[in-house]
Design a protein around this motif. Sequence first.
Motif, short mmCIF file in Angstrom:
data_model
loop_
_atom_site.label_atom_id
_atom_site.label_comp_id
_atom_site.label_asym_id
_atom_site.label_seq_id
_atom_site.Cartn_x
_atom_site.Cartn_y
_atom_site.Cartn_z
N ARG A 37 0.84 -1.20 0.00
CA ARG A 37 0.00 0.00 0.00
C ARG A 37 0.87 1.24 0.00
O ARG A 37 1.85 1.29 0.73
CB ARG A 37 -1.00 0.01 1.17
N PRO A 38 0.60 2.17 -0.88
CA PRO A 38 -0.61 2.32 -1.69
C PRO A 38 -0.66 1.41 -2.91
O PRO A 38 -1.69 1.34 -3.58
CB PRO A 38 -0.52 3.78 -2.14
N GLY A 39 0.46 0.74 -3.22
CA GLY A 39 0.51 -0.12 -4.40
C GLY A 39 1.25 0.57 -5.54
O GLY A 39 1.31 1.79 -5.64
N ILE A 40 1.81 -0.25 -6.40
CA ILE A 40 2.64 0.27 -7.48
C ILE A 40 1.85 1.10 -8.48
O ILE A 40 2.33 2.11 -9.00
CB ILE A 40 3.36 -0.90 -8.18
N GLU A 41 0.62 0.71 -8.76
CA GLU A 41 -0.19 1.45 -9.73
C GLU A 41 -0.39 2.89 -9.29
O GLU A 41 -0.27 3.83 -10.09
CB GLU A 41 -1.55 0.76 -9.93
N ILE A 42 -0.72 3.09 -8.02
CA ILE A 42 -0.92 4.44 -7.49
C ILE A 42 0.37 5.25 -7.57
O ILE A 42 0.37 6.42 -7.97
CB ILE A 42 -1.43 4.38 -6.04
N LEU A 43 1.49 4.62 -7.20
CA LEU A 43 2.77 5.33 -7.23
C LEU A 43 3.14 5.75 -8.65
O LEU A 43 3.64 6.86 -8.87
CB LEU A 43 3.87 4.45 -6.62
N GLU A 44 2.89 4.88 -9.62
CA GLU A 44 3.19 5.23 -11.00
C GLU A 44 2.29 6.36 -11.50
O GLU A 44 2.73 7.27 -12.20
CB GLU A 44 3.05 4.00 -11.89
N GLN A 45 1.01 6.29 -11.12
CA GLN A 45 0.09 7.36 -11.53
C GLN A 45 0.52 8.71 -10.94
O GLN A 45 0.35 9.76 -11.58
CB GLN A 45 -1.33 7.03 -11.08
N ALA A 46 1.09 8.67 -9.74
CA ALA A 46 1.53 9.90 -9.08
C ALA A 46 2.83 10.44 -9.69
O ALA A 46 3.18 11.61 -9.48
CB ALA A 46 1.73 9.65 -7.59
N GLY A 47 3.55 9.58 -10.40
CA GLY A 47 4.84 9.98 -10.95
C GLY A 47 6.00 9.58 -10.09
O GLY A 47 7.09 10.16 -10.19
N GLY A 48 5.78 8.58 -9.22
CA GLY A 48 6.84 8.09 -8.35
C GLY A 48 6.66 8.57 -6.92
O GLY A 48 5.84 9.45 -6.62
N LEU A 49 7.44 7.99 -6.03
CA LEU A 49 7.30 8.27 -4.60
C LEU A 49 7.61 9.73 -4.26
O LEU A 49 6.94 10.32 -3.41
CB LEU A 49 8.21 7.33 -3.79
N HIS A 50 8.60 10.32 -4.91
CA HIS A 50 8.93 11.72 -4.61
C HIS A 50 7.70 12.61 -4.75
O HIS A 50 7.37 13.39 -3.85
CB HIS A 50 10.02 12.24 -5.56
N LYS A 51 7.02 12.50 -5.88
CA LYS A 51 5.86 13.35 -6.14
C LYS A 51 4.67 12.93 -5.27
O LYS A 51 3.91 13.79 -4.82
CB LYS A 51 5.48 13.29 -7.62
N PHE A 52 4.52 11.64 -5.04
CA PHE A 52 3.39 11.16 -4.25
C PHE A 52 3.43 11.73 -2.83
O PHE A 52 2.40 12.14 -2.30
CB PHE A 52 3.41 9.62 -4.21
N MET A 53 4.63 11.77 -2.23
CA MET A 53 4.72 12.21 -0.84
C MET A 53 5.15 13.67 -0.71
O MET A 53 5.23 14.21 0.41
CB MET A 53 5.67 11.33 -0.04
N GLY A 54 5.44 14.34 -1.83
CA GLY A 54 5.81 15.74 -1.77
C GLY A 54 7.20 15.95 -1.20
O GLY A 54 7.43 16.90 -0.43
N TRP A 55 8.14 15.10 -1.59
CA TRP A 55 9.53 15.19 -1.09
C TRP A 55 10.46 15.35 -2.28
O TRP A 55 10.49 14.50 -3.17
CB TRP A 55 9.88 13.94 -0.30
N GLU A 56 11.20 16.45 -2.32
CA GLU A 56 12.06 16.74 -3.46
C GLU A 56 13.50 16.28 -3.25
O GLU A 56 14.33 16.40 -4.16
CB GLU A 56 12.03 18.24 -3.75
N GLY A 57 13.81 15.77 -2.05
CA GLY A 57 15.16 15.31 -1.77
C GLY A 57 15.37 13.87 -2.21
O GLY A 57 14.53 13.26 -2.87
N ASN A 58 16.53 13.33 -1.85
CA ASN A 58 16.87 11.96 -2.21
C ASN A 58 16.10 10.93 -1.39
O ASN A 58 15.73 11.19 -0.24
CB ASN A 58 18.37 11.73 -2.02
#
Length: 376
Positions: free
Chosen positions: A67-88
């Motif tokens: 969770r949230p699952g790979i499909e959601i993460l891809e739709q968001a554009g990856g974990l950085h964009k999904f969680m609002g984190w611009e760092g590494n």
Amino acid sequence: MDFTLLKTDVGSKARAGTLTLDHGSIETPIFMPVGTVGTVKSVHQRELREDIKPDIILGNTYHLYLRPGIEILEQAGGLHKFMGWEGNILTDSGGYQVYSLSNNRKIKEEGVHFKSHIDGSKHFFTPENVMEIQRSIGADIIMAFDECTPYPCEYGYAKNSMHMTHRWLERCIEHLKKVPFKYDYAQTFFPIVQGSTYTDLRKQSAEYIAGVNADGNAIGGLSVGEPAEEMYAMAEVVCDILPQDKPRYLMGVGTPINILENIALGVDMFDCVMPTRNARNGMLFTSEGTINIKNKKWENDFSPLDPSGMTFVDSDYSKAYLRHLFAANEYLGKQIATIHNLGFYLWLVRTARERILSGDFSDWKNKMVNQMNKRL
């Protein structure tokens, strides 16, 4: 990825360097706050970015896959964009989580069958699909799929597991060649040294991993219950073999003292849930020792939480107020304690770096270890 080794301490093997990735530079030695499911528990990304200021945080493949699952993460554009984190971000491959599911998983050469800790659903991890999952998550540093052996562990099991981890590594490498990056930045791949607490196995694994010539290397299978002395012995053996010009990451370690001792052995990168988990239980780490904020002795102590602290909570709140929040079971107390502990861990590794560069790390480290052994 680029890693520049700036200086090695005269009195130890401690190193200061700079690791550059597409989401920014990382000054080593570094501690990575653990953001298992796309969040460092109890902390807003703004607080991470503006106050704690880690150069890199950690996410976990196993948990994000469920969770949230790979499909959601891809739709968001990856974990950085999904969680609002611009760092590494670095992702653990899930090997440790599979290890922790000892009653709900079966390890075979092909991979690992396991049941979700959430709903009992059945899943299958292989070196290949774990690489694909990490491509979808989009972390800057991704880890090879490995088996984390328990402690204690029989020699025969540790040896067989190590060789399987090496075979899995070759499958990871081959599959990554077939799976392109999913987003507009590169990913760096770290293999993992295993071998339990057996010196000959650790040497063999470290030599094998060094021969892969990856951009960086990780040391796994420690901080799983072994005495600290054995951890240090294995870390020293491995660091003496792994390439000098590449970053070394000791997975899942540890206490502030563990971190300092392993920096002295040549480790560059760390992660651990301890600062956040212990914070939620009322334990605060400071440069003068450890505080159990739940103790009655703090009930009418209106002094700042930590006069030497580096985050806003250390001066904005008193020990008495934080104790009151824990006594009243107010969640703000856990948030304050978490921000403090993460701030302290980042202060610790950054000060270690400054001491390495200035040439007096060893004396400072020994003094800090003595102080942090105290219970306040």
